[in-house]
Design an enzyme around this catalytic site. Structure first.
Site, PDB file in Angstrom:
ATOM      1  N   HIS A   1       0.854  -1.205   0.000  1.00 48.04           N
ATOM      2  CA  HIS A   1       0.000   0.000   0.000  1.00 48.04           C
ATOM      3  C   HIS A   1       0.880   1.241   0.000  1.00 48.04           C
ATOM      4  O   HIS A   1       1.659   1.449   0.931  1.00 48.04           O
ATOM      5  CB  HIS A   1      -0.844   0.043   1.279  1.00 48.04           C
TER       6      HIS A   1
ATOM      7  N   ARG B   1      -0.210  -0.748  -4.562  1.00 49.91           N
ATOM      8  CA  ARG B   1      -1.482  -0.049  -4.653  1.00 49.91           C
ATOM      9  C   ARG B   1      -1.234   1.415  -4.339  1.00 49.91           C
ATOM     10  O   ARG B   1      -0.539   1.726  -3.359  1.00 49.91           O
ATOM     11  CB  ARG B   1      -2.460  -0.645  -3.631  1.00 49.91           C
TER      12      ARG B   1
ATOM     13  N   TYR C   1     -10.346   7.868   1.590  1.00 50.30           N
ATOM     14  CA  TYR C   1     -10.042   6.482   1.964  1.00 50.30           C
ATOM     15  C   TYR C   1      -8.602   6.128   1.595  1.00 50.30           C
ATOM     16  O   TYR C   1      -8.119   6.477   0.505  1.00 50.30           O
ATOM     17  CB  TYR C   1     -10.984   5.480   1.252  1.00 50.30           C
TER      18      TYR C   1
ATOM     19  N   ASP D   1      -7.764   1.142  -5.369  1.00 53.52           N
ATOM     20  CA  ASP D   1      -8.970   0.713  -4.669  1.00 53.52           C
ATOM     21  C   ASP D   1      -9.972   1.869  -4.646  1.00 53.52           C
ATOM     22  O   ASP D   1      -9.725   2.897  -4.009  1.00 53.52           O
ATOM     23  CB  ASP D   1      -8.590   0.317  -3.224  1.00 53.52           C
TER      24      ASP D   1
ATOM     25  N   HIS E   1     -12.952   1.632  -3.503  1.00 46.22           N
ATOM     26  CA  HIS E   1     -13.633   1.432  -2.204  1.00 46.22           C
ATOM     27  C   HIS E   1     -15.137   1.665  -2.318  1.00 46.22           C
ATOM     28  O   HIS E   1     -15.735   2.364  -1.493  1.00 46.22           O
ATOM     29  CB  HIS E   1     -13.011   2.341  -1.140  1.00 46.22           C
TER      30      HIS E   1
ATOM     31  N   GLU F   1     -10.006  -2.037  -7.963  1.00 45.04           N
ATOM     32  CA  GLU F   1     -10.685  -2.789  -6.899  1.00 45.04           C
ATOM     33  C   GLU F   1     -11.930  -2.067  -6.416  1.00 45.04           C
ATOM     34  O   GLU F   1     -11.947  -0.852  -6.284  1.00 45.04           O
ATOM     35  CB  GLU F   1      -9.719  -2.977  -5.738  1.00 45.04           C
TER      36      GLU F   1
ATOM     37  N   GLU G   1     -13.549  -8.494  -0.907  1.00 46.86           N
ATOM     38  CA  GLU G   1     -13.143  -8.465   0.511  1.00 46.86           C
ATOM     39  C   GLU G   1     -14.354  -8.402   1.432  1.00 46.86           C
ATOM     40  O   GLU G   1     -14.269  -8.829   2.576  1.00 46.86           O
ATOM     41  CB  GLU G   1     -12.197  -7.308   0.783  1.00 46.86           C
TER      42      GLU G   1
ATOM     43  N   ARG H   1     -11.397 -11.426  -4.149  1.00 45.79           N
ATOM     44  CA  ARG H   1     -10.589 -10.966  -3.009  1.00 45.79           C
ATOM     45  C   ARG H   1     -11.044 -11.529  -1.668  1.00 45.79           C
ATOM     46  O   ARG H   1     -10.664 -11.033  -0.626  1.00 45.79           O
ATOM     47  CB  ARG H   1     -10.632  -9.442  -2.952  1.00 45.79           C
TER      48      ARG H   1
ATOM     49  N   GLU I   1      -2.588  -9.323  -0.871  1.00 40.40           N
ATOM     50  CA  GLU I   1      -2.389  -7.991  -0.273  1.00 40.40           C
ATOM     51  C   GLU I   1      -1.505  -8.140   0.953  1.00 40.40           C
ATOM     52  O   GLU I   1      -1.684  -9.074   1.747  1.00 40.40           O
ATOM     53  CB  GLU I   1      -3.739  -7.392   0.122  1.00 40.40           C
TER      54      GLU I   1
ATOM     55  N   TRP J   1     -18.581   4.440   2.248  1.00 39.45           N
ATOM     56  CA  TRP J   1     -17.242   4.798   2.738  1.00 39.45           C
ATOM     57  C   TRP J   1     -16.202   3.956   2.043  1.00 39.45           C
ATOM     58  O   TRP J   1     -16.424   2.773   1.811  1.00 39.45           O
ATOM     59  CB  TRP J   1     -17.125   4.568   4.252  1.00 39.45           C
TER      60      TRP J   1
HETATM   61  C1  CS2 Z   1      -9.210  -1.990   2.012  1.00 36.31           C
HETATM   62  C2  CS2 Z   1      -9.277  -2.263   3.473  1.00 36.31           C
HETATM   63  O1  CS2 Z   1      -7.173  -3.168   2.068  1.00 36.31           O
HETATM   64  C3  CS2 Z   1      -8.160  -2.862   1.373  1.00 36.31           C
HETATM   65  O2  CS2 Z   1      -8.325  -3.204   0.201  1.00 36.31           O
HETATM   66  O3  CS2 Z   1     -10.419  -2.096   1.345  1.00 36.31           O
HETATM   67  O4  CS2 Z   1      -8.326  -1.470   4.085  1.00 36.31           O
HETATM   68  C4  CS2 Z   1     -10.614  -1.984   4.132  1.00 36.31           C
HETATM   69  O5  CS2 Z   1     -10.899  -0.605   4.051  1.00 36.31           O
HETATM   70  C5  CS2 Z   1     -10.536  -2.393   5.593  1.00 36.31           C
HETATM   71  O6  CS2 Z   1     -10.136  -3.736   5.652  1.00 36.31           O
HETATM   72  C6  CS2 Z   1     -11.860  -2.200   6.279  1.00 36.31           C
HETATM   73  O7  CS2 Z   1     -11.764  -2.641   7.615  1.00 36.31           O
HETATM   74 MG    MG Z   2     -10.177  -2.817  -0.585  1.00 30.47          MG
END
Ligand code: CS2
Ligand code: MG
Length: 403
Positions: free
Chosen positions: A122, A147, A159, A210, A212, A236, A262, A283, A339, A403
């Protein structure tokens, strides 16, 4: 091997984690992650008050039977709380079975299909320049996939962007903090970020992003088209994950690869997306999708449809989840990428582990089981601290957004 006891350990070494520990009459113990960011105590209670009483006396080797006992037996199926609780039991039982065999877990999952596990890091920054510098720094550590998330001019908190020098942690307050959002500003800004990244770093580095869950399907299609010249490894969570038709619309407009999952907790959440090849990477994770047993089912189904894996691995998934995930990543044929957000030293001290990072890749290690343990005395020094994920409001009228 009979289950003689099971307990839930909630601790907060910088952030909250929920861990299930299962003990057996052969003296072996197994661990499972049950952490659900912002709703930890719901899973802790589901396990302590409803699942643990049913486990005592059960044969720890009967993993599949226990999975269905907890899934079908609950009547109220699916959902993140139920499936995280089942995941913790399942992971702990696989840990136990591998330990009883004296083998690293991947050896029970078909053995190694690869020499090492490709991971992505990240990078984030308050603006494009700082984000480019962070990508460069991570590339110098050996990461081949990164990322990139940056602040957006005119938006307060975005985010994925850390505040100050602290590591990024989304669960940032004891009541939900309020973030602001403006899609138009984000859509104007994001192509400029990746234009700068490609100009500075060239074409070889895998770049990921991402969204999000924040765009509508046509907005996501537009952003993916705008980013096609920069050849992202994946885009993503382009849209909220509930509706496969949204991904169908995006697919009609762009070749940017799509990743989602996720927030999924069973195969039923992603079956249509996979079989219609509306996504390129799934994911789902060990901790939120019912454990190793169910996640392997999802990944095997994905393999039939040329969909690869890209498991979530944020710091709100504990080292127990990361350890188990790496064994699965090493063994499955359709692995894509994992990740990797390194946990803090505080967290790593509570969860000693065998896995390790080596120049852009990871290894699960050769310890019997998934290779992750817990220092209970140290964990006890970090009591639970309520923390919520933020909520997000549109700047122009204050209505609640994703969010
Ligand atoms: C995010 C996460 O890592 C990611 O791809 O989407 O950081 C996500 O926001 C958190 O796991 C939420 O708790
Ligand atoms: Mg994510």
């Amino acid at each position: 091997m009979k289950i003689t006891a099971a307990k839930v350990i909630v601790c907060c070494p910088g952030r909250n984690f929920v861990t299930l520990k299962i003990e057996t009459d052969e003296g072996l113990t197994g661990l499972g992650d049950a952490t659900l960011n912002g709703r930890e105590l719901a899973v802790a209670s589901y396990l302590t008050d409803h699942v643990v009483p049913c486990l005592i006396g059960r044969d720890a080797h009967r993993i599949e039977d226990t999975w269905h006992y907890l899934y079908r037996g609950a009547y109220w199926r699916r959902g993140p709380v139920t499936m995280s609780a089942i995941a913790a039991v399942d992971t702990a039982l696989w840990d136990l079975k591998a330990k009883a065999a004296g083998l690293p877990l991947y050896q029970l999952l078909g053995g190694a299909s690869r020499e090492r596990v490709l991971v992505y890091a990240h990078a984030n920054g308050r603006d494009i320049a700082q984000t480019v510098d962070e990508v460069k720094r991570l590339k110098s550590l050996g990461y081949r996939a990164i990322r990139a998330q940056s602040g957006v001019p005119g938006i307060g908190k975005v985010y994925g962007v850390a505040s100050g020098d602290k590591p990024y942690e989304p669960a940032d307050a004891s009541l939900p903090s309020e973030h602001d959002w403006d899609t138009a500003k984000y859509l104007r800004h994001t192509p400029r970020l990746f234009e700068a990244l490609r100009a500075e770093l060239g074409d070889e580095l895998h770049l990921l992003h991402d969204v999000h869950h924040r765009l509508t399907p046509i907005e996501a299609a537009r952003l993916c088209k705008d980013l096609e010249p920069y050849r992202l490894f994946w885009m993503e969570d382009a849209v909220p994950a509930e509706d496969p038709a949204a991904f169908e619309l995006i697919r009609r407009h762009t070749t940017t690869p799509l990743a989602v999952g996720e927030v999924f907790n069973t195969i039923w959440d992603c079956k249509a997306l996979i079989e219609r090849q509306l996504i390129d990477y799934v994911r789902c994770t060990v901790v939120h999708a019912g454990g190793i047993t169910h996640l392997k089912r999802i990944f095997d189904f994905a393999a039939l449809h040329q969909v690869r894996t890209g498991s979530h691995g944020a710091t709100d998934l504990s080292p127990v989840c990361m350890g188990a995930a790496l064994h699965l990543d090493l063994a499955i044929p359709n692995f894509g990428i994992q990740e990797h957000m390194p946990h803090t030293a505080e967290t790593d001290a509570v969860f000693p582990h065998a896995y390790r990072f080596e120049g852009g890749f990871m290894q699960p290690g050769e310890a019997p089981g998934h290779g992750v343990t817990i220092d209970e005395a140290l964990a006890a020094r970090y009591p639970y601290r309520r923390a919520y994920l933020p909520v997000n409001r549109l700047q122009h009228d204050g209505s609640l957004w994703h969010w």
